[in-house]
Motif scaffolding. Structure first.
Motif, PDB file in Angstrom:
ATOM      1  N   MET A  27       0.863  -1.255   0.108  1.00  0.00           N
ATOM      2  CA  MET A  27       0.015   0.131   0.105  1.00  0.00           C
ATOM      3  C   MET A  27       0.861   1.180   0.163  1.00  0.00           C
ATOM      4  O   MET A  27       2.237   1.266   0.360  1.00  0.00           O
ATOM      5  CB  MET A  27      -0.856  -0.069   1.124  1.00  0.00           C
ATOM      6  CG  MET A  27      -2.194  -0.990   1.385  1.00  0.00           C
ATOM      7  SD  MET A  27      -3.073  -0.437   2.625  1.00  0.00           S
ATOM      8  CE  MET A  27      -2.064  -0.999   4.098  1.00  0.00           C
ATOM      9  N   LYS A  28       0.291   2.311  -0.055  1.00  0.00           N
ATOM     10  CA  LYS A  28       0.747   3.644  -0.137  1.00  0.00           C
ATOM     11  C   LYS A  28       0.903   3.785   1.392  1.00  0.00           C
ATOM     12  O   LYS A  28      -0.233   3.612   2.081  1.00  0.00           O
ATOM     13  CB  LYS A  28      -0.117   4.937  -0.576  1.00  0.00           C
ATOM     14  CG  LYS A  28       0.854   5.878  -1.254  1.00  0.00           C
ATOM     15  CD  LYS A  28      -0.152   6.784  -1.827  1.00  0.00           C
ATOM     16  CE  LYS A  28       0.358   7.905  -2.428  1.00  0.00           C
ATOM     17  NZ  LYS A  28      -0.339   9.006  -2.862  1.00  0.00           N
ATOM     18  N   ARG A  29       2.065   4.014   2.064  1.00  0.00           N
ATOM     19  CA  ARG A  29       2.164   4.170   3.582  1.00  0.00           C
ATOM     20  C   ARG A  29       2.065   5.515   4.012  1.00  0.00           C
ATOM     21  O   ARG A  29       2.385   6.401   3.448  1.00  0.00           O
ATOM     22  CB  ARG A  29       3.590   3.589   4.001  1.00  0.00           C
ATOM     23  CG  ARG A  29       3.526   2.247   4.149  1.00  0.00           C
ATOM     24  CD  ARG A  29       4.587   1.377   4.416  1.00  0.00           C
ATOM     25  NE  ARG A  29       5.590   1.744   3.125  1.00  0.00           N
ATOM     26  CZ  ARG A  29       6.701   1.767   3.027  1.00  0.00           C
ATOM     27  NH1 ARG A  29       7.546   1.982   4.268  1.00  0.00           N
ATOM     28  NH2 ARG A  29       7.477   1.873   2.166  1.00  0.00           N
ATOM     29  N   ARG A  30       1.635   5.802   5.134  1.00  0.00           N
ATOM     30  CA  ARG A  30       1.658   6.866   5.924  1.00  0.00           C
ATOM     31  C   ARG A  30       2.813   7.192   6.789  1.00  0.00           C
ATOM     32  O   ARG A  30       3.171   8.441   6.600  1.00  0.00           O
ATOM     33  CB  ARG A  30       0.455   6.726   7.236  1.00  0.00           C
ATOM     34  CG  ARG A  30      -0.728   7.999   7.273  1.00  0.00           C
ATOM     35  CD  ARG A  30      -1.303   7.775   8.480  1.00  0.00           C
ATOM     36  NE  ARG A  30      -2.444   6.505   8.432  1.00  0.00           N
ATOM     37  CZ  ARG A  30      -3.642   6.774   8.320  1.00  0.00           C
ATOM     38  NH1 ARG A  30      -4.016   7.819   8.176  1.00  0.00           N
ATOM     39  NH2 ARG A  30      -4.500   5.649   8.327  1.00  0.00           N
ATOM     40  N   PHE A  76      -2.675  -2.577  13.229  1.00  0.00           N
ATOM     41  CA  PHE A  76      -1.230  -2.360  12.551  1.00  0.00           C
ATOM     42  C   PHE A  76      -1.410  -1.955  10.890  1.00  0.00           C
ATOM     43  O   PHE A  76      -1.022  -0.949  10.580  1.00  0.00           O
ATOM     44  CB  PHE A  76      -0.636  -3.652  12.543  1.00  0.00           C
ATOM     45  CG  PHE A  76       0.920  -3.741  12.237  1.00  0.00           C
ATOM     46  CD1 PHE A  76       1.652  -2.381  11.853  1.00  0.00           C
ATOM     47  CD2 PHE A  76       1.431  -4.797  11.349  1.00  0.00           C
ATOM     48  CE1 PHE A  76       3.063  -2.555  11.633  1.00  0.00           C
ATOM     49  CE2 PHE A  76       2.522  -4.930  10.991  1.00  0.00           C
ATOM     50  CZ  PHE A  76       3.508  -3.663  11.021  1.00  0.00           C
ATOM     51  N   ILE A  77      -2.333  -2.750  10.268  1.00  0.00           N
ATOM     52  CA  ILE A  77      -2.686  -2.387   8.704  1.00  0.00           C
ATOM     53  C   ILE A  77      -3.105  -0.970   8.561  1.00  0.00           C
ATOM     54  O   ILE A  77      -2.783  -0.120   7.781  1.00  0.00           O
ATOM     55  CB  ILE A  77      -3.494  -3.383   7.993  1.00  0.00           C
ATOM     56  CG1 ILE A  77      -2.533  -4.697   7.975  1.00  0.00           C
ATOM     57  CG2 ILE A  77      -3.785  -3.135   6.682  1.00  0.00           C
ATOM     58  CD1 ILE A  77      -3.498  -5.890   7.631  1.00  0.00           C
ATOM     59  N   TYR A  78      -4.356  -0.626   9.605  1.00  0.00           N
ATOM     60  CA  TYR A  78      -5.065   0.717   9.137  1.00  0.00           C
ATOM     61  C   TYR A  78      -3.933   1.836   9.613  1.00  0.00           C
ATOM     62  O   TYR A  78      -4.118   2.582   9.077  1.00  0.00           O
ATOM     63  CB  TYR A  78      -6.076   0.472  10.053  1.00  0.00           C
ATOM     64  CG  TYR A  78      -7.052   1.781  10.119  1.00  0.00           C
ATOM     65  CD1 TYR A  78      -7.693   2.019   8.880  1.00  0.00           C
ATOM     66  CD2 TYR A  78      -7.178   2.633  11.060  1.00  0.00           C
ATOM     67  CE1 TYR A  78      -8.505   3.197   8.618  1.00  0.00           C
ATOM     68  CE2 TYR A  78      -8.051   3.838  11.028  1.00  0.00           C
ATOM     69  CZ  TYR A  78      -8.520   4.078   9.603  1.00  0.00           C
ATOM     70  OH  TYR A  78      -9.354   5.270   9.433  1.00  0.00           O
ATOM     71  N   ILE A  79      -3.149   1.742  10.732  1.00  0.00           N
ATOM     72  CA  ILE A  79      -2.296   2.905  11.058  1.00  0.00           C
ATOM     73  C   ILE A  79      -1.254   3.069  10.119  1.00  0.00           C
ATOM     74  O   ILE A  79      -0.983   4.208   9.681  1.00  0.00           O
ATOM     75  CB  ILE A  79      -1.859   2.572  12.600  1.00  0.00           C
ATOM     76  CG1 ILE A  79      -2.834   2.498  13.636  1.00  0.00           C
ATOM     77  CG2 ILE A  79      -0.704   3.544  12.928  1.00  0.00           C
ATOM     78  CD1 ILE A  79      -2.356   2.040  14.873  1.00  0.00           C
ATOM     79  N   CYS A  80      -0.587   2.019   9.517  1.00  0.00           N
ATOM     80  CA  CYS A  80       0.234   2.277   8.563  1.00  0.00           C
ATOM     81  C   CYS A  80      -0.183   2.566   7.206  1.00  0.00           C
ATOM     82  O   CYS A  80       0.587   3.459   6.483  1.00  0.00           O
ATOM     83  CB  CYS A  80       1.287   1.188   8.631  1.00  0.00           C
ATOM     84  SG  CYS A  80       1.896   0.674   9.892  1.00  0.00           S
ATOM     85  N   GLY A  81      -1.149   1.992   6.779  1.00  0.00           N
ATOM     86  CA  GLY A  81      -1.833   2.251   5.389  1.00  0.00           C
ATOM     87  C   GLY A  81      -2.571   3.447   5.178  1.00  0.00           C
ATOM     88  O   GLY A  81      -3.218   3.902   6.053  1.00  0.00           O
ATOM     89  N   GLU A  82      -2.389   4.104   4.289  1.00  0.00           N
ATOM     90  CA  GLU A  82      -3.330   5.223   3.882  1.00  0.00           C
ATOM     91  C   GLU A  82      -4.298   5.007   3.351  1.00  0.00           C
ATOM     92  O   GLU A  82      -4.734   5.358   1.890  1.00  0.00           O
ATOM     93  CB  GLU A  82      -2.595   6.263   2.871  1.00  0.00           C
ATOM     94  CG  GLU A  82      -2.322   7.537   3.567  1.00  0.00           C
ATOM     95  CD  GLU A  82      -1.484   8.327   2.735  1.00  0.00           C
ATOM     96  OE1 GLU A  82      -1.623   8.361   1.304  1.00  0.00           O
ATOM     97  OE2 GLU A  82      -0.783   9.736   2.952  1.00  0.00           O
ATOM     98  N   ARG A  83      -5.139   4.101   3.800  1.00  0.00           N
ATOM     99  CA  ARG A  83      -6.518   3.506   3.268  1.00  0.00           C
ATOM    100  C   ARG A  83      -7.816   3.666   3.947  1.00  0.00           C
ATOM    101  O   ARG A  83      -7.634   3.834   5.148  1.00  0.00           O
ATOM    102  CB  ARG A  83      -6.161   2.054   2.718  1.00  0.00           C
ATOM    103  CG  ARG A  83      -5.383   2.018   1.519  1.00  0.00           C
ATOM    104  CD  ARG A  83      -6.297   2.646   0.252  1.00  0.00           C
ATOM    105  NE  ARG A  83      -5.235   3.371  -0.465  1.00  0.00           N
ATOM    106  CZ  ARG A  83      -5.682   3.971  -1.528  1.00  0.00           C
ATOM    107  NH1 ARG A  83      -6.947   3.943  -1.970  1.00  0.00           N
ATOM    108  NH2 ARG A  83      -4.768   4.644  -2.337  1.00  0.00           N
ATOM    109  N   SER A  84      -8.710   3.095   3.357  1.00  0.00           N
ATOM    110  CA  SER A  84     -10.124   3.255   4.045  1.00  0.00           C
ATOM    111  C   SER A  84     -10.199   2.290   4.947  1.00  0.00           C
ATOM    112  O   SER A  84      -9.447   1.172   4.939  1.00  0.00           O
ATOM    113  CB  SER A  84     -11.294   3.258   3.175  1.00  0.00           C
ATOM    114  OG  SER A  84     -11.168   1.974   2.579  1.00  0.00           O
TER     115      SER A  84
END
Lengths: 435, 237
Positions: A27-30, A76-84
């Motif tokens: 993903m595009k990461r934050r 973990f996934i939600y915090i790091c990725g720039e996604r919904s």
């Protein structure tokens, strides 16, 4: 459930963590660099601690603990990725099933070589790294072949079906470990483990198929929208062409009438005035000759609209350079790019500042199409596509997308920028005759 | 930096108008202009010696029209920025024939005049010369960056390729990339930095530079093409 040795929890934790990492990296990461490394490390520690500490809980708490473990993965996934949220959820299900499979697969192979779990620690470690490396390495290939599903917004319904698949896989694969009295229980330890691994593999395959289906659906929908846009630009072009032809006819009549007027009236001043009008008419007639009929028509149409709306549209264009492009494609590129610029200019209060400048020129072995327009305030971008202020948000972006798509078809590149009060769209396409 | 501007306009009224706007621009943007005025195309074109940075020129003039004059000027000077000031749009749109990709419409409005001029000056400043000094066997060489076609890494060395010679120096491509990135260089593949100024075309995954085909690696192709697109549109006349 403790009749035989199950996978040590720490290995499961590592698998869960690594599976999350695989999808996060797609993903595009934050966060980037040290910050990301820090968060990833923290996630690994938390996941491991949680699983190890809850190793000995009573059977009733086992399911709630599993749920918490999955939630940790989700976080973990939600915090790091720039996604919904839904996309993160979808990836979480995939990561969970992948982790289950990786852990089961590794355990299966390990127990084949060391049935009594007697390998020295360092060999044990190396073995784990090697097997996980292969499994997650293969999972990583998904990025290369089907990257779309990580980039699109997953709908609730799609998430629900993924969750159902995930839960079903988990239940069937672990049922033998919870209760020994079910129809799905294997008789021996080896069979139980094998069955779990195969069920996990099946789940993985189903989720993978679902991802592909989602990706393809999105691509198809996008193509359809772009095609619609292309068609509407083409239709506009047809209409413009008709009205411009009609206008030319009118011009011709007009000139004829001036000729008649001249005979009837001999007043000198009136004649001078008529000369002026005649010049104007002639001027309009020979305007917009770029060397490409399609471009001429689009520019004439847009120029008319611009002059009605007090937008100063200027252009320097060598239309002959576009001869290798199809009518539809020229319509779409210039129709869209000018429509965008006009939309932007119409919002500017001061009519003196409504400026659009378009150039089409040969630059070495390329044709460069450049459209610049003055803007005030801020232009926000979503990715590299500017956000619209149009009401119809759903269909937004397809104009620019289809423009980009066409440029790519001719091996060209589109860049969009907004700086120093000028919004610029630049398209560079290699000239085909250049070999 | 003084910017040399020529105003070529046969109507005195317009000529004064343009000068007045130029002076206003100088004050507002803190530039210094040296302005020369001409009354006809032939006055500037005959015996032209690349002494101007920007030429503001009417198209319709008595003896030599703006297009013809621009052609003459281009024979000598390919760099000068020519902006037509005209109401003859049907000619102005053919400005590409003489590399004049901009024009200002009459009657001239200060706002549009100043923004077009600002952009022209911006592009002009992008073309300032840069030099790079590299150490070669037995000394150092100062190279005009725009003479360098591409830089290639060969083992532990870097080879600077100019149109007709090569210079070998010891440095890493990564360090050099950071240095020349702002000067219009871009990585084409693992071992090669191309001066975008020298890209004559892109064909079948290769960039054509000084008659050679340099492969663009798959992972860098998009970034390279974007850099090239931006570069080309920044330096046009």
């Amino acid at each position: 459930m403790d009749t035989f040795a199950d996978i040590p929890r720490i290995y499961t934790a590592v698998a869960e963590w690594a599976a999350c990492l695989v999808y996060i990296l797609m993903m595009k990461r934050r966060f980037k660099g040290v910050m990301f490394a820090g968060i990833a490390l923290a996630a690994l520690i938390i996941q491991s601690l949680f699983l190890v500490l809850t190793d000995e809980v009573i059977i009733v708490l086992w399911i709630p603990c599993m749920i918490v473990a999955v939630l940790l993965m989700y976080l973990f996934i939600y915090i790091c990725g720039e996604r919904s949220k839904t996309t993160a959820g979808f990836l979480c299900v995939k990561a969970f099933v992948l982790a289950e499979f990786a852990a089961a697969f590794e355990w299966q192979i390990y127990r084949f070589f060391w049935p009594e779990d007697e390998a020295p620690v360092w060999i044990r470690g190396l073995f784990l790294v090697a097997i996980y490396g292969v499994v997650f390495g293969l999972a990583w290939l998904e990025k290369r072949y089907y990257p779309e599903h990580v980039h699109v917004r997953i709908s609730r319904r799609e998430l629900m079906s993924a969750i159902i698949i995930g839960v079903a896989v988990f239940t069937i694969s672990n049922i033998s470990f919870i209760s020994s009295n079910t129809p799905f229980r294997g008789r021996y330890e080896y069979e139980i483990r094998l069955m779990r691994m195969l069920v996990d593999l099946g789940g993985l395959a189903i989720l993978y198929a679902q991802s592909i289906q989602i990706s393809e659906l999105r691509v198809r929908r996008e193509l359809e929208a772009m095609h619609n846009d292309l068609y509407s630009q083409y239709q506009q072009y047809q209409q413009m062409k008709d009205s411009i032809e009609m206008l030319s006819q009118k011009h011709h009549d007009f000139k004829h009438q001036i000729g008649l007027l001249r005979i009837m009236d001999s007043d000198e001043k009136r004649n001078a005035y008529l000369d002026e009008i005649e010049k104007e008419v002639g001027f309009h007639e020979i305007q917009n000759k770029t060397g490409n009929h399609v471009l001429d028509t689009i520019l004439a149409g847009k120029a008319m609209y611009c002059s009605r709306n007090n937008i100063k549209l200027t252009y320097v264009a060598d239309g002959k350079l576009l001869s290798f492009m199809s009518t539809m494609d020229i319509c779409s590129i210039f129709g869209n790019v000018l429509e965008n610029a006009i939309e932007c200019e119409e919002k500017i209060e001061d009519v003196k500042k409504r400026l659009i400048h378009l150039t089409v020129s040969a630059q070495k072995g390329f044709v460069l199409i450049k459209v610049e327009n003055y803007f005030e305030g801020q232009i926000e971008f979503t990715g590299d596509i500017p956000k619209t202020r149009k009401k119809d948000k759903r269909n937004h972006g397809y104009g620019i997308k289809s423009m980009k798509h066409i440029a790519e078809k001719y091996n060209g590149t589109t860049t969009i920028s907004a700086a120093k009060k000028w919004f610029e769209v630049k398209i560079l396409i290699p000239l085909p005759e250049q070999v | 930096m003084v910017i040399n501007i020529a105003v070529v306009e046969d109507e005195i009224e317009y000529s004064n108008h343009i000068k007045e706007y130029l002076h206003r621009y100088e004050k507002e943007y803190g530039e210094t202009f040296h302005i020369s005025t001409f009354r006809d195309g032939d006055e500037i074109a005959l015996g032209y010696k690349s002494q101007y940075d920007i030429i503001l020129m009417d198209i319709q003039m008595q003896f030599m029209d703006g297009m013809r004059a621009a052609e003459k000027i281009r024979e000598v000077d390919t760099e000068v920025i020519i902006i037509f000031i005209t109401n003859m749009t049907q000619y102005a749109i053919k400005g590409y024939q003489v590399d004049a990709l901009d024009y200002v419409l009459k009657p001239i409005d200060y706002f549009s005049f100043s923004t077009r001029l600002e952009r022209a000056i911006g592009r002009m400043k992008n073309r300032v010369r840069h030099y790079i000094t590299i150490s070669v066997k037995g000394g150092t060489v100062k190279l005009d960056i725009s003479d360098v076609c591409y830089i290639e890494s060969q083992r532990h060395n870097l080879v600077y390729h100019t149109r007709d010679s090569q210079y070998v120096t010891t440095a890493t491509l990564k360090d050099t990339e950071e240095k020349v990135y702002r000067l219009g260089f871009c990585r084409a593949n693992k071992g090669c930095l191309i001066n975008l100024e020298h890209v004559d075309g892109v064909w079948e995954g290769c960039a054509r530079v000084n008659g050679e085909n340099i492969p663009l690696s798959r992972s860098r192709r998009n970034a390279f093409m974007e850099a090239l697109t931006n570069y080309v549109s920044e330096v046009i006349k």
